[in-house]
Design a protein around this motif. Sequence first.
Motif, mmCIF file in Angstrom:
data_model
loop_
_atom_site.group_PDB
_atom_site.id
_atom_site.type_symbol
_atom_site.label_atom_id
_atom_site.label_comp_id
_atom_site.label_asym_id
_atom_site.label_seq_id
_atom_site.Cartn_x
_atom_site.Cartn_y
_atom_site.Cartn_z
ATOM 1 N N THR A 10 53.685 -12.316 27.964
ATOM 2 C CA THR A 10 53.942 -13.471 27.352
ATOM 3 C C THR A 10 54.940 -14.404 28.271
ATOM 4 O O THR A 10 54.642 -15.723 28.186
ATOM 5 N N SER A 11 55.789 -13.644 28.467
ATOM 6 C CA SER A 11 56.968 -14.483 29.503
ATOM 7 C C SER A 11 56.780 -14.751 30.733
ATOM 8 O O SER A 11 57.018 -15.603 31.403
ATOM 9 N N SER A 12 55.756 -13.868 31.470
ATOM 10 C CA SER A 12 55.507 -14.047 32.862
ATOM 11 C C SER A 12 54.492 -13.344 33.333
ATOM 12 O O SER A 12 53.916 -12.031 32.425
ATOM 13 N N ILE A 13 53.891 -13.164 34.647
ATOM 14 C CA ILE A 13 52.873 -12.294 34.890
ATOM 15 C C ILE A 13 53.736 -11.502 35.989
ATOM 16 O O ILE A 13 54.441 -12.012 37.020
ATOM 17 N N LYS A 14 53.438 -10.314 36.264
ATOM 18 C CA LYS A 14 53.983 -9.310 36.964
ATOM 19 C C LYS A 14 52.603 -8.652 37.653
ATOM 20 O O LYS A 14 51.757 -8.341 37.181
ATOM 21 N N VAL A 15 52.833 -8.626 38.873
ATOM 22 C CA VAL A 15 51.695 -8.045 39.964
ATOM 23 C C VAL A 15 52.491 -6.752 40.832
ATOM 24 O O VAL A 15 53.239 -6.873 41.421
ATOM 25 N N SER A 16 51.920 -5.683 40.679
ATOM 26 C CA SER A 16 52.367 -4.564 41.638
ATOM 27 C C SER A 16 51.130 -4.074 42.564
ATOM 28 O O SER A 16 50.013 -3.968 41.960
ATOM 29 N N ILE A 17 51.632 -3.608 43.525
ATOM 30 C CA ILE A 17 50.568 -2.736 44.276
ATOM 31 C C ILE A 17 50.939 -1.366 44.708
ATOM 32 O O ILE A 17 52.062 -1.107 45.082
ATOM 33 N N VAL A 18 50.071 -0.384 44.178
ATOM 34 C CA VAL A 18 50.401 0.832 44.507
ATOM 35 C C VAL A 18 49.447 1.485 45.267
ATOM 36 O O VAL A 18 48.273 1.196 45.676
ATOM 37 N N ASP A 19 50.040 2.530 46.077
ATOM 38 C CA ASP A 19 49.314 3.169 47.350
ATOM 39 C C ASP A 19 48.628 4.565 46.476
ATOM 40 O O ASP A 19 49.319 5.211 45.895
ATOM 41 N N ALA A 20 47.231 4.439 46.433
ATOM 42 C CA ALA A 20 46.490 5.400 45.523
ATOM 43 C C ALA A 20 46.827 6.955 46.286
ATOM 44 O O ALA A 20 47.042 7.788 45.391
ATOM 45 N N ARG A 21 47.341 7.063 47.471
ATOM 46 C CA ARG A 21 47.655 8.389 47.999
ATOM 47 C C ARG A 21 49.097 8.925 47.501
ATOM 48 O O ARG A 21 49.068 9.951 47.233
ATOM 49 N N THR A 22 49.772 8.227 47.398
ATOM 50 C CA THR A 22 51.098 8.513 46.949
ATOM 51 C C THR A 22 51.490 8.324 45.642
ATOM 52 O O THR A 22 52.657 8.804 45.253
#
Length: 486
Positions: A10-22
Amino acid sequence: MLLLGIDLGTSSIKVSIVDARTQQCVASARYPDTESAISTPKPGWAEQDPGMWWDHVGHAIKRALGAVDPSHVGAIGIAYQMHGLVVLDKDGNVLRPSIIWCDSRAVETGNAALEAIGRGRALNHLLNSPGNFTASKLGWVKANEPKIYERVSKAMLPGDYIAYKLTGEQTTSISALSEGIFWDFKEDHLSEDVFTYFGFDTALIPEVRPVFSEHGRLGKAVAAELGLSAGIPVTYKAGDQPNNALSLNVLKPGEVAATAGTSGVIYGVTDQLLFDVASRVNTFAHVNYLPDAKRLGVLLCINGTGILNRWIRDQIAPGLSYEAINREAASIAIGSEGVRILPFGNGAERMLGNRLPGAQIHGLNLNKHTRAHLFRAAQEGIAFSFRYGLDILRENGMRPSRIRAGMANLFLSDVFTDAFVQITGVPVDLYRNDGSVGAALGAGIGVKAFANESDAFSRMEPVRTVLPTGDTGAYERAYNDWLSLV
């Protein structure tokens, strides 16, 4: 492989990028830097522009990609604010602002639907009253904005819309439809009762696909704009609370998650078709729901939690950091020397029977109390509202022995966390995880980057556990005083 998770808040958009291996987050970004506006054209209404969401998603993705090699992104997942309504015309254009989760205009619309369908039948088949959920919001549009309604080609949840903008495909899921109160759990298909009562055409609903499946692939033009490769699949989308539970590896019956952001939630998983006779808590299909292996989330939602904490800060100490607020709150004794705050000022509260009591401050002594008392009383009042709601869950057979929560928002405050644990009597395990990371891991499950759902969390360990001390007299006295005001 890198996994990109989008959390449409509601307040903002957060984007995260995750390494599938770790399974570790390697980059994250939030947009905008200030909180997004909520439009309130009339008292009790709450709307946001889906075009604003889409614009903010693009900015957040570009920010996050600055720290990684975009060519390694292999899947996208989406988490989103629940219960919102987005309506599109036949060309995919948004017809009106989204009526979001804390909008109260459709309460009476839902109540009329409940009476027409019959309380017993509705609860047994929908597991909820139509209440103030997405189907009732669409019913409100049909009754009050007929010229807009007659142009509606598709009705979507917010995450369905973002996936459509990314891929050009219009899809949804059982989990999404259940949170909108479109789904019949006894028959495991769209509710004939709801569609007949409101006069909806089932063609308004996008194609139904599993949560963990392909919901389309990134289009060329969008990919070029975002700096990603065309053809990346969107392989997961879920409402923020089922997704928060997923991010904490809460997937099995008996496991429970909590969050305390703008709103507060306790979310427990069950394999039973449970419902609360007063619809104070709500049951939806969890992310891993299957007709032959039912997994449902029983959700207690408190609209006014972190939003109260923010309001107190902005009105009393603008510019003060939350860390400073927490320190000041900790300087005051348990019970805030008689100050009591009810946090219910952000729309109709389901656990209070869809009442609108408003936020309230009681017991303020102008000769004794300081802003620190208000800081503490606000956090205690929020913790007390969780206790009130947990007691409702206990009435309905949910008795958590532990609760998992992300180390974020109000759970960053020792005052709030201690009050929550001591007044509920339930230990809390805190994890460094959030909704955008959960969405990324969900995308990994959907693209089969992991052997199974639990494998996606094989490296997750709590960073802190808070235990009840058993010495809760001061909290109990303060809670009972607070309860007398509710």
